[in-house]
Design a protein around this motif. Structure first.
Motif, PDB file in Angstrom:
ATOM      1  N   LEU A  37       0.820  -1.208   0.000  1.00 37.85           N
ATOM      2  CA  LEU A  37       0.000   0.000   0.000  1.00 37.85           C
ATOM      3  C   LEU A  37       0.857   1.263   0.000  1.00 37.85           C
ATOM      4  N   GLY A  38       1.810   1.348   0.938  1.00 40.36           N
ATOM      5  CA  GLY A  38       2.595   2.571   1.091  1.00 40.36           C
ATOM      6  C   GLY A  38       3.387   2.923  -0.150  1.00 40.36           C
ATOM      7  N   ILE A  39       4.223   1.987  -0.608  1.00 36.44           N
ATOM      8  CA  ILE A  39       5.014   2.233  -1.817  1.00 36.44           C
ATOM      9  C   ILE A  39       4.119   2.161  -3.052  1.00 36.44           C
ATOM     10  N   ALA A  40       3.183   1.203  -3.026  1.00 44.21           N
ATOM     11  CA  ALA A  40       2.335   0.988  -4.208  1.00 44.21           C
ATOM     12  C   ALA A  40       1.418   2.160  -4.501  1.00 44.21           C
ATOM     13  N   HIS A  41       1.033   2.944  -3.480  1.00 42.30           N
ATOM     14  CA  HIS A  41       0.032   3.986  -3.726  1.00 42.30           C
ATOM     15  C   HIS A  41       0.565   5.075  -4.655  1.00 42.30           C
ATOM     16  N   GLY A  42       1.896   5.174  -4.763  1.00 45.42           N
ATOM     17  CA  GLY A  42       2.477   6.122  -5.713  1.00 45.42           C
ATOM     18  C   GLY A  42       2.910   5.473  -7.014  1.00 45.42           C
ATOM     19  N   ALA A  43       2.774   4.133  -7.098  1.00 47.57           N
ATOM     20  CA  ALA A  43       3.248   3.415  -8.281  1.00 47.57           C
ATOM     21  C   ALA A  43       2.287   3.504  -9.452  1.00 47.57           C
ATOM     22  N   CYS A  44       1.155   4.162  -9.253  1.00 49.32           N
ATOM     23  CA  CYS A  44       0.215   4.384 -10.358  1.00 49.32           C
ATOM     24  C   CYS A  44       0.119   5.859 -10.724  1.00 49.32           C
ATOM     25  N   ASP A  45       1.089   6.651 -10.307  1.00 45.73           N
ATOM     26  CA  ASP A  45       1.052   8.077 -10.623  1.00 45.73           C
ATOM     27  C   ASP A  45       1.011   8.325 -12.132  1.00 45.73           C
TER      28      ASP A  45
END
Length: 335
Positions: A37-45
C-alpha cells in the motif's frame, strides 16, 4: 473508509490495552503494508493524467514514448531537486519535507466540497493535527525522530525550547482553526460533515497518543492515507465498487495491483539495492529510519504536486456538479 476505521480502531485498542505488545505485533503488518500500500500507492502516478482524460494510456511506440518521456522528465526532475536540497541545504530539506507532508496528508482527508478556502483550511488543520498530537503525547520520541533525521544529514538538532514552541504553535492553529471550520460547515447545514470530522479526529487522536510516532505515523500512512488514495485512484481508473462477484477489498486490490506492479517492483528492487549498499557503510539498526524518510521525501514532492495540481485540480473543475459524498473523491465519505 470503514477498513481504515477498523484497522486504526484495533491499533488503538492494542496501544492502550497492550502497549508493550506494539513493538512485537505491529512491525510485520506495517512492513507488508508499506510495500503493498505505502510504496504501491504512488506506483500508479503515471496513470493519473490518462485516467482524468477519460482515455486509455497512450498506445503506439511514438505516443507512448513521448508520454513517458514527458512524465519521467518531470517526475524525476522534481525528485532530483529534492536530492540536491538534501545534499546542499539539509535543514531546509527537513523542514520542507515535514511541511509538504502536513499538506499532502491533510489535503488527502479534506473533501472537495464547499469553497477552496474551506478545503485549504481543512487540509492544513488535519495535517497539523497529525503532527501536533504526537508532539504532546509522545514528546521525547517525536523530538528524537526529528533530531535523528537532522543529525543524520549533518544539520543542527532542534532544541527543547524550539520543539516546545513549535508544538504550541500547532495547537494554537488547531484551537482557532477547528471551531472556525466546523462553524462554516454548520452554517452550510452540513452537520454530517462535522460529525464525521469530529469522530475521525477523536479516532486518529487516540492512535497518535497511544503509539510511538514511528508506529502511529506508519499506521496512518499505510492504512489510512495510502489505502484511501488507492481507492480514489481505482475510482478514477474505472473500477466500480459493488460490480464484482468476489470480495470488494480483494477485487479492488487486484485491480490496482495489475496497474501498479511494474513501478512497484522497480521501487522495491531499488530500495533493496540501497539497503544492501548502505549496510556496508553504516549501521542500519541506527540509520534505517532517517534513510527511509529521506527516500520517502524524494518521491513525496512529485507525488504530492501531481495529486494537488492535477488530481485535486481536476475535481475542483468539476466541483459545481459534484454530489456531496457521492464517490471516493470526497474523502470524508464514511462509505
Amino acid at each position: 473508509m470503514l477498513y481504515s476505521y477498523a484497522i486504526v480502531g484495533i491499533v488503538v485498542l492494542i496501544g492502550f490495552v497492550f502497549p508493550a505488545a506494539t513493538t512485537s505485533l505491529l512491525p510485520l503488518p506495517l512492513l507488508a503494508g508499506m510495500v503493498v500500500l505505502g510504496i504501491a500507492h504512488g506506483a500508479c502516478d503515471h496513470h493519473v493524467i490518462p485516467a482524468l482524460q477519460a482515455a486509455p494510456q497512450p498506445t503506439g511506440w511514438v505516443k507512448l514514448a513521448r508520454y513517458w518521456l514527458h512524465f519521467l522528465t518531470t517526475y524525476l526532475g522534481l525528485a532530483a531537486v529534492v536530492i540536491m536540497l538534501w545534499w546542499w541545504i539539509p535543514t531546509v530539506a527537513v523542514a520542507a519535507f515535514f511541511l509538504l507532508t502536513v499538506w499532502h496528508w491533510g489535503s488527502a482527508d479534506a473533501p472537495i466540497t464547499g469553497s477552496r478556502s474551506q478545503w485549504i483550511l481543512h487540509s492544513v488543520l488535519r495535517g497539523c493535527f497529525l503532527f501536533a498530537v504526537p508532539g504532546v503525547a509522545q514528546p521525547v520520541a517525536t523530538a528524537d525522530l526529528i533530531n535523528g533525521l537532522l543529525t543524520f544529514v549533518g544539520a543542527t538538532p532542534v532544541s527543547d525550547t524550539m520543539f516546545t514552541a513549535g508544538v504550541s504553535g500547532l495547537w494554537l492553529v488547531l484551537s482557532v482553526g477547528f471551531p472556525v471550520l466546523w462553524l462554516r460547515y454548520l452554517l452550510q447545514d452540513r452537520v454530517d460533515r462535522v460529525t464525521v470530522d469530529v469522530l475521525e479526529t477523536i479516532l486518529l487522536g487516540a492512535m497518535l497518543a497511544a503509539l510511538p510516532p514511528v508506529f502511529s505515523s506508519g499506521v496512518y500512512f499505510v492504512f489510512w492515507h495510502s489505502l484511501q488514495h488507492v481507492r480514489r485512484l481505482n475510482y478514477m481508473m474505472g473500477y466500480k465498487e459493488g460490480n464484482t462477484s468476489g470480495q470488494p477489498l480483494i477485487e479492488a486490490s487486484k485491480f490496482f495491483g495489475r496497474r501498479a506492479w511494474p513501478l512497484l517492483l522497480l521501487s522495491v528492487l531499488a530500495l533493496l539495492g540501497l539497503y544492501g549498499w548502505w549496510g556496508q557503510h553504516a549501521p542500519l539498526a541506527t540509520f534505517w529510519l532517517p534513510l527511509a524518510l529521506i527516500c520517502a521525501s524524494v518521491v513525496t514532492l512529485p507525488h504530492a504536486l501531481l495529486v494537488t495540481l492535477v488530481l485535486d485540480a481536476a475535481e475542483w473543475r468539476r466541483a459545481p456538479g459534484l454530489v456531496p459524498d457521492a464517490g471516493p473523491e470526497n474523502r470524508l465519505s464514511i462509505i
